[in-house]
Design a protein around this motif. Structure first.
Motif, mmCIF file in Angstrom:
data_model
loop_
_atom_site.group_PDB
_atom_site.id
_atom_site.type_symbol
_atom_site.label_atom_id
_atom_site.label_comp_id
_atom_site.label_asym_id
_atom_site.label_seq_id
_atom_site.Cartn_x
_atom_site.Cartn_y
_atom_site.Cartn_z
ATOM 1 N N ARG A 124 3.457 6.818 -34.873
ATOM 2 C CA ARG A 124 3.602 7.338 -33.513
ATOM 3 C C ARG A 124 5.022 7.821 -33.281
ATOM 4 N NH1 ARG A 124 1.502 5.396 -28.088
ATOM 5 N NH2 ARG A 124 2.226 7.144 -26.808
ATOM 6 N N LYS A 127 7.290 7.556 -27.072
ATOM 7 C CA LYS A 127 6.411 6.667 -26.317
ATOM 8 C C LYS A 127 6.048 7.299 -24.993
ATOM 9 C CE LYS A 127 7.346 2.017 -27.928
ATOM 10 N NZ LYS A 127 8.191 0.861 -27.774
ATOM 11 N N GLU A 128 4.923 6.844 -24.456
ATOM 12 C CA GLU A 128 4.516 7.160 -23.089
ATOM 13 C C GLU A 128 4.470 8.651 -22.786
ATOM 14 O OE1 GLU A 128 3.299 4.582 -21.732
ATOM 15 O OE2 GLU A 128 4.259 3.283 -23.209
ATOM 16 N N ARG A 131 0.502 13.265 -23.787
ATOM 17 C CA ARG A 131 -0.318 13.469 -24.968
ATOM 18 C C ARG A 131 0.378 12.771 -26.127
ATOM 19 N NH1 ARG A 131 -4.254 17.324 -26.755
ATOM 20 N NH2 ARG A 131 -3.840 18.010 -28.868
ATOM 21 N N GLU A 132 -0.318 11.843 -26.754
ATOM 22 C CA GLU A 132 0.303 11.082 -27.845
ATOM 23 C C GLU A 132 0.616 12.006 -29.019
ATOM 24 O OE1 GLU A 132 -1.557 6.718 -28.105
ATOM 25 O OE2 GLU A 132 -3.063 8.307 -28.052
ATOM 26 N N SER A 133 1.748 11.761 -29.682
ATOM 27 C CA SER A 133 2.005 12.555 -30.874
ATOM 28 C C SER A 133 2.394 11.669 -32.058
ATOM 29 C CB SER A 133 3.065 13.622 -30.600
ATOM 30 O OG SER A 133 4.222 13.019 -30.134
ATOM 31 N N PHE A 134 1.988 12.129 -33.237
ATOM 32 C CA PHE A 134 2.118 11.342 -34.460
ATOM 33 C C PHE A 134 2.672 12.212 -35.585
ATOM 34 C CE2 PHE A 134 -1.080 9.304 -31.925
ATOM 35 C CZ PHE A 134 -0.956 7.951 -32.177
ATOM 36 N N MET A 159 -4.898 14.660 -30.039
ATOM 37 C CA MET A 159 -3.503 14.212 -30.089
ATOM 38 C C MET A 159 -2.678 15.233 -30.881
ATOM 39 S SD MET A 159 -4.094 11.118 -32.848
ATOM 40 C CE MET A 159 -3.570 11.346 -34.562
ATOM 41 N N TRP A 161 0.010 16.190 -33.816
ATOM 42 C CA TRP A 161 0.427 15.573 -35.070
ATOM 43 C C TRP A 161 1.108 16.573 -35.992
ATOM 44 C CZ3 TRP A 161 -2.165 18.244 -38.807
ATOM 45 C CH2 TRP A 161 -3.457 18.731 -38.505
ATOM 46 N N ASP A 192 5.810 1.759 -37.293
ATOM 47 C CA ASP A 192 4.917 1.984 -36.165
ATOM 48 C C ASP A 192 4.515 0.622 -35.643
ATOM 49 O OD1 ASP A 192 2.634 4.306 -35.159
ATOM 50 O OD2 ASP A 192 2.174 2.199 -34.823
ATOM 51 N N ASP B 100 -6.437 2.464 -31.843
ATOM 52 C CA ASP B 100 -5.074 2.402 -32.398
ATOM 53 C C ASP B 100 -5.108 2.596 -33.920
ATOM 54 O OD1 ASP B 100 -3.709 2.121 -30.069
ATOM 55 O OD2 ASP B 100 -3.456 -0.061 -30.200
ATOM 56 N N LYS B 103 -6.294 6.332 -34.841
ATOM 57 C CA LYS B 103 -5.311 7.409 -34.639
ATOM 58 C C LYS B 103 -4.245 7.411 -35.728
ATOM 59 C CE LYS B 103 -5.800 7.597 -29.649
ATOM 60 N NZ LYS B 103 -5.233 7.070 -28.393
#
Lengths: 471, 416
Positions: A124, A127-128, A131-134, A159, A161, A192, B100, B103
């Motif tokens: 990851r 944070k927060e 849209r989550e990004s990885f 997400m 990435w 992570d 979790d 992903k």
């Protein structure tokens, strides 16, 4: 020819031009663009003489194999399509040395792709975010970033990435996929927050009593371990395995958990003795539990009769079939369909009949994905008469119609041919009338259509006689 | 219930789930997250994301919702009378963990099972709730395998089938007697009825899809990856013949995709009458090989048993070879003429190799050198085949043919 390693579109357009121009494989020199200029110019490409058609499968394979790290690949592939353009069967010639090479190279690529799908690990970023990004760092054996990115797109649409490899990168951002140059491991976070949970899971799912290191390493070769967070636990898990098993063996069995009885509050179903059966519903439960003969061992359930308790006519078949066994109701399979139609023609309302079988459990022989019906033995029919008699006692029908020889045996206790009993109304002990006819499944088995139609007509006549009797 | 930290729960509830062998994530429909803009896809072929040092694939997050259980099955670490530490996840926690892990590309999806708490129906409801949260609240498109609790209401199983890719009900022990003695609360007929309702559910869904009106939406799929089951091998006295008999009945009756054979593995705090031995891994392996012969090689159980005196498969050689050694009159087989069904009977030829042989021989006679390209090992084939450049002669019938394949007996170490 100058091509970028792993760039199928570039190779394809070059190869297409050469092929159309009739340039033989031995007259072409292929060089990767990073190795500098090619020995010859590109002048051969121009002479286009229309597209040459190639098998679709070959193009699909070529799209993968072009990603192979072997610098000879563009040249070898061109030699194969040169031959394929002249021999449509080429790919089927699996013993041909070049086809064999192609298949092996393809296999290597597919394995590499599969392992990248499997062993790539996202971490990851930040944070927060809304849209989550990885991001992930991966070191594939071949140039497969473009081959694998669509998979990750299909899977991780929701997400953002980035996948970074030494040769190239793929980026999925704001629902757009793009590619870029290679990078370094340092660009991707080195930890992570969920990795602790993953490693805990990895340790807990391992069974120390079944250590098989070679099986693990065959599928997850060591070269991938350095980028797998869980791999650092392999050595300690193995080191402790023997001792854990030893402890299990030595530990004395502890006394039962004191809460056992509190948890197991439920008593087993009241055992109802067969003789105490007082209603048809109770009878159905008891039939389901019947172990008088071994047929219950493989059947799903005992199938009791069904219908109004005061039905005037009782129909007795042989035994439940595949569908009856699954659904727990008599005459719901193909033979039941035939019966329903015949009943309708004869003017009988199925809902007012009591339908049952001489034998209550399905007897079959497994054959692949199907269960083949087997006739019950007279012993099994006689054993099961106990239930049929109970049903007769509850329903007290005026007329019993037996379908087939097993039913006749079940009702009368004697073996007789249907032919000798048919077309007449018999009287059983106690005054109940009996009509004997064929089983509807007999109609399904007749290969001759004319004969089947005749038999069906006779069957309807028998059922009509039953209706006349009852009205 | 005191709240345990998530790592502790994970450790307990994954440990408790590891005795279930199934980890497949294959055989379902193709799905992706492009339309839903959520997370998850299934590609038909399963993916093993990691391997544990026990050689088993890790494809799914395989956990129990809880290891509390009102049943007292003696082979099970979670039986009511066991003193194992107990824990329980909330449905939300399991959904969260699944997402979790997913992903980060650790897993293909979730395989959720549970001890029986309160009642079969309540337990099944809880499992279905996790699947609902994943599918409906999180638009999760990955793989879901739910354990069906034998005896749960068919309505709940129907609901489970709408969310899950695969359902499974474990028969646990291959024989009726074994189950009665080791798992007194479990009833074989209840287990079979549950499997029957899964098959009926799947067939109803297919029927509905076939009879839908043109232009109307497809009715929902029902557990598209089918159902499976597991049998524990080596805990009771059942022979391989009994095990395969049960397996063929289950395959034919309930259209199972897979029967898993799980070598009984010693568990902590075991019940005193269970074998405290190493799990019979080779026996498990031979059963899988026999299972493959039944499903993909056209063998009948009785034929496999010809090479298995006393109802037990030979541990030193594989079941196909054992059969071939008993039926030498069938061999040698002409590679260039034999029908596919006969090629499948040749020890050393798998389904893939047979397909390739059948495809290649259209273009000319295959010789040994060609076979080397099409199969893994020609050496194993030699006694059983004929090619233009090879005849086995007396080799096929030679008395020491078995010794050629069986690994040499190990010399016992001399005590000094």
């Amino acid at each position: 020819m100058l091509v970028t390693p792993g760039d199928f579109a570039e190779w394809r357009s070059a190869a297409r031009g050469l092929l159309a121009g009739g340039v033989a494989p031995e007259d072409v020199s292929w060089r990767g663009s990073e190795e500098g200029a090619s020995l010859f110019g590109d002048e051969a490409v121009g002479a286009s003489a229309g597209a040459v058609s190639l098998p679709r499968e070959l193009l699909e394979i070529a799209e993968r194999v072009i990603c192979h790290r072997d610098p000879e690949v563009p040249a070898r592939l061109y030699r194969i399509i040169w031959r394929a353009a002249r021999d449509r069967q080429l790919l089927a010639r699996t013993t041909d040395a070049e086809v064999d090479w192609l298949r092996r190279a393809d296999k290597a690529i597919r394995r590499d792709v599969h392992k990248m799908h499997a062993f790539l690990r996202f971490r990851r970023l930040g944070k927060e975010a809304v849209r989550e990004s990885f991001a992930a760092w991966f070191e594939p054996s071949h140039h497969i970033v473009r081959l694998t990115a669509p998979f990750f797109q299909r899977r991780f649409y929701g997400m953002d990435w980035a996948i970074v490899t030494p040769d190239a990168r793929a980026i999925w951002h704001d629902e757009t996929l793009s590619y870029g140059p290679g990078g370094t491991k340092g660009e991707v976070p080195d930890s992570d927050i969920v990795e602790d949970q993953w490693r805990t899971y990895y340790g807990a799912i391992f069974n120390p009593a079944r250590v098989k290191v070679n099986a693990m390493r065959a599928e997850m070769p060591k070269k991938y371990w350095k980028n797998l967070p869980e791999a650092q636990d392999i050595a300690p898990l193995l080191a402790g395995a023997e001792a854990r098993v030893e402890r299990m063996r030595e530990a004395a069995v502890s006394i039962a958990n004191p809460l056992t009885d509190k948890w197991r509050t439920r008593v087993p179903d009241e055992l109802l003795l067969d003789d105490d059966v007082n209603t048809l519903d109770e009878l159905a439960c008891a039939v389901d539990r019947c172990t008088r003969c071994p047929l219950y061992c493989n059947a799903t359930q005992g199938v009791a009769g069904e219908g109004p308790e005061r039905a005037r006519i009782m129909l007795v078949g042989e035994q439940p079939g595949d569908q009856e066994d699954l659904q727990g109701r008599p005459f719901v399979g193909p033979a039941g369909q035939v019966l329903n139609e015949a009943l309708e023609e004869a003017g009988l309302d199925r809902r007012r009949l009591f339908l049952t079988n001489a034998v209550k459990h399905f007897k079959f022989e497994p054959r692949g994905k199907r269960r083949l019906h087997q006739n019950p033995t007279t012993g099994e029919i006689d054993m099961c008469r106990w239930w049929l008699d109970k049903e007769r006692a509850f329903v007290q029908p005026d007329l019993i119609v037996t379908l087939g020889a097993s039913a006749l045996r079940g009702v009368t206790g004697k073996s007789a041919s249907i032919k000798s009993m048919r077309s007449r109304v018999h009287e059983l002990e106690g005054g109940t009338k009996l009509i004997a006819t064929i089983h509807p499944s007999f109609l399904l088995r007749l290969p001759d259509r004319e004969r089947a139609a005749e038999e069906r007509e006779a069957f309807v006549v028998d059922l009509t006689r039953a209706r006349e009797f009852a009205t | 219930m005191s709240a345990k930290p998530i790592l502790k729960k994970l450790s307990l509830l994954a440990d408790a789930a590891k005795y279930d062998a199934s980890c497949a994530s294959s055989g379902t429909v193709k799905r992706d997250s492009m339309a839903s803009k959520g997370i998850g896809s299934t590609e038909g072929m399963g993916i093993c994301h990691s391997y544990a040092p026990d050689g088993r694939c890790i494809s799914l997050l395989k956990i129990l919702l809880t290891n509390f259980c009102i049943y007292d099955c003696r082979f099970c670490i979670n039986r009511a009378s066991s003193n194992v530490e107990r824990a329980r996840f909330s449905p939300q926690e399991v959904a969260r963990l699944t997402l979790d892990f997913y992903k980060r590309n650790y897993i293909e999806g979730l395989f959720l099972s549970s001890g029986i708490i309160r009642s079969e129906d309540y337990t099944m409801e809880q499992l279905v709730e996790v699947a609902r949260i994943l599918r409906e609240e999180n638009r999760f498109q990955g793989y879901i395998h739910l354990k069906t609790i034998a005896g749960a209401d068919p309505g709940l199983i129907a609901l489970a089938g709408l969310y899950a890719d695969r359902l499974s009900t474990n028969v646990e022990l291959p024989t009726e007697a074994g189950l009665q003695s080791f798992a007194p609360e479990k009833k074989p007929e209840t287990i079979r009825k549950t499997m029957a309702s899964v098959r009926v559910g799947a067939e109803d869904a297919i029927e509905a899809a076939k009879s839908r009106l043109i232009g109307k939406a497809m009715p929902p799929r029902f557990a598209p990856a089918g159902q499976s089951t597991q049998m524990i091998v080596g805990a009771d006295a059942a022979r391989d013949d009994d095990i395969l008999k049960t397996a063929t009945n289950l395959y034919s009756g309930y259209q199972l995709r897979r029967v898993y054979y799980s070598a009984y593995s010693p568990i902590p705090d075991a019940s005193s009458d269970l074998p405290p031995v190493r799990p019979p891994l080779m026996r498990e392996h031979r059963l899988y090989q026999a299972d493959w012969l039944l499903r993909f090689y056209g063998f009948e159980r009785a034929e496999i048993m010809e090479g298995a005196p006393g109802g037990m498969l030979d541990l030193t050689i594989d079941p196909k070879l054992a059969w071939a050694l008993m039926r030498r009159e069938v061999f040698p087989v002409d590679i260039n003429r034999a029908p596919r069904e006969l090629l499948l009977r040749v020890p050393g030829l798998g389904t893939r190799a047979v397909d390739r042989i059948v495809a290649s021989r259209r273009f000319g006679k295959l010789r040994l050198g060609d076979l080397a390209k099409l199969t893994a090992s020609v050496k194993k084939l030699l006694p059983f085949i004929v090619t233009p450049d090879w005849r086995p002669g007396k080799l096929t019938d030679s008395a020491d043919l078995r010794a050629r394949f069986a690994p040499p007996a190990e010399q016992l170490a001399l005590a000094l």
